[in-house]
Design an enzyme around this catalytic site. Structure first.
Site, PDB file in Angstrom:
ATOM      1  N   GLU A 128     -22.574   1.148   4.734  1.00 38.82           N
ATOM      2  CA  GLU A 128     -21.879   0.310   5.719  1.00 38.82           C
ATOM      3  C   GLU A 128     -22.327   0.673   7.130  1.00 38.82           C
ATOM      4  O   GLU A 128     -22.828   1.759   7.381  1.00 38.82           O
ATOM      5  CB  GLU A 128     -20.361   0.470   5.596  1.00 38.82           C
ATOM      6  CG  GLU A 128     -19.850   1.887   5.402  1.00 38.82           C
ATOM      7  CD  GLU A 128     -20.135   2.833   6.525  1.00 38.82           C
ATOM      8  OE1 GLU A 128     -20.046   2.403   7.696  1.00 38.82           O
ATOM      9  OE2 GLU A 128     -20.451   4.009   6.271  1.00 38.82           O
ATOM     10  N   GLU A 149     -23.830   4.703   6.244  1.00 38.24           N
ATOM     11  CA  GLU A 149     -25.042   3.942   5.905  1.00 38.24           C
ATOM     12  C   GLU A 149     -25.389   4.004   4.421  1.00 38.24           C
ATOM     13  O   GLU A 149     -26.329   3.371   3.978  1.00 38.24           O
ATOM     14  CB  GLU A 149     -26.260   4.406   6.713  1.00 38.24           C
ATOM     15  CG  GLU A 149     -26.105   4.332   8.213  1.00 38.24           C
ATOM     16  CD  GLU A 149     -27.324   4.861   8.961  1.00 38.24           C
ATOM     17  OE1 GLU A 149     -28.373   5.140   8.326  1.00 38.24           O
ATOM     18  OE2 GLU A 149     -27.235   5.019  10.196  1.00 38.24           O
TER      19      GLU A 149
END
Length: 345
Positions: free
Chosen positions: A166, A311
């Site tokens: 994310e 991430e």
């Protein structure tokens, strides 16, 4: 929505245990790799599991809660980091290349116009959520749209291992609010530094989360996971929930990253408890509250490296452990094949 099946299978579990214990090693000496081998075997319904074409999807979106001054970085960093992903320069790009993991970047709701871009999957629901300190972050319809988009994205993934990443300035605040609302733990145990808040900033963020959850007390009291998601979540978090459910239905191994990804899993697990059978907790983040989240879900992280980047980086870094788990089960000699004596009875 169909009820997700558990992976439990008594006969297969016994066969996997026998296969693991018959390898040329003392019983239990490969530790967590043995647990992973058994789990992946149960997911794939075989004593010869394998890792095929692992992939990771990074979902990006913006959050209206940043209006409450809860982040050390401006909202523009969300779209700037998406550009960095597309250029191949972020940590997740480096680690994905290193571990031969396919990487997909999704605009779930970034407050920016990217235009048509190679490598960017446009699933934008809106230009960021609303400020959940004042109103629900998204409508019921927007939440459903994001869930469905996440499900559909998984349909295009070819492999049998899927990780989730994310990017979204403000999303640790959303994740902390989801955690606070679902676990009823004090806000102080749910809120951390995020992208790097100082002590005063963390205290302010705690108050924002506590007040926001109190403001939506009626929703919290109902304890309905999708209502909590729509009230406090982000478009990226909602898409991840949908993607997780779809991946588990396909009997994929789900690699769970850090604090934000685990908040999505909390929602998915409330909807379909059996999803936890399919989840490998890649690591325990240094983001405050992540350990509590993992404990709440009964998980055990593979790695603990002091990461708190997001991430999906922790998920990709755990991939070699999955390869090691299935490869020892597939390739390691047995006592009989290697003509090695077993331990005394």
């Amino acid at each position: 929505m169909t009820t997700l099946a558990s992976t439990e299978n008594t006969a297969l579990s016994a066969a996997l245990a026998a296969a693991i214990n018959n390898k040329t090693k003392p019983l239990g000496s490969l530790g967590m790799l043995e647990k992973l081998a058994r789990q992946i075997g149960l997911i794939q319904q075989t004593t010869q599991p394998q890792i095929i074409a692992p992939a990771l999807i990074v979902f990006a979106a913006d959050h209206g809660i940043v209006a409450e001054n809860v982040s050390a970085y401006p909202q523009s960093v969300t779209w700037q980091m998406v550009e960095n992903f597309l250029a191949g320069g972020a940590a997740i790009n480096v680690f994905a290349r290193l571990n031969h993991c396919a990487l997909h970047i999704v605009d779930a709701g970034v407050n920016h116009d990217f235009g048509a871009r190679d490598g960017l999957l446009d699933r934008k629901v809106a230009y960021g959520t609303r400020n959940f300190a004042q109103e629900a972050a998204m409508s019921t319809e927007q939440c459903a749209q994001a869930l469905q988009a996440g499900r559909e994205l998984v349909a295009g993934i070819k492999g049998n291992v899927l990780g989730f990443g994310e990017m979204g300035i403000g999303n640790t605040t959303s994740a902390a609010a989801i955690m606070h609302a679902m676990t009823k733990l004090p806000a102080a145990e749910c809120v951390g530094a995020g992208t790097g808040l100082a002590h005063e900033g963390i205290l302010h963020k705690q108050k924002v989360v506590q007040d926001a959850v109190a403001h939506h007390a009626a929703v919290v009291a109902q304890n309905a996971p999708l209502d909590i998601l729509a009230t406090f979540g982000g478009f990226e978090i909602a898409m991840i929930v949908g993607a997780m459910l779809a991946a588990a239905e396909r009997r994929m191994v789900l690699l769970i990253d850090g604090f934000i990804i685990t908040s999505a899993l909390m929602v998915a697990a409330r909807m379909e408890p059996a999803i936890l059978d399919y989840c490998v907790f890649a690591h325990c983040s240094d983001e405050h509250g992540h350990r509590q989240m993992i404990n709440h879900l009964g998980g055990r992280p593979v790695l603990h490296m002091g990461l708190r980047l997001g991430e999906g980086t922790g998920s990709v870094l755990a991939l070699p452990m999955l390869h090691a788990a299935v490869n020892f089960l597939r390739e390691m000699a047995t006592f009989e094949s290697a003509d090695v004596s077993q331990q005394n009875a």
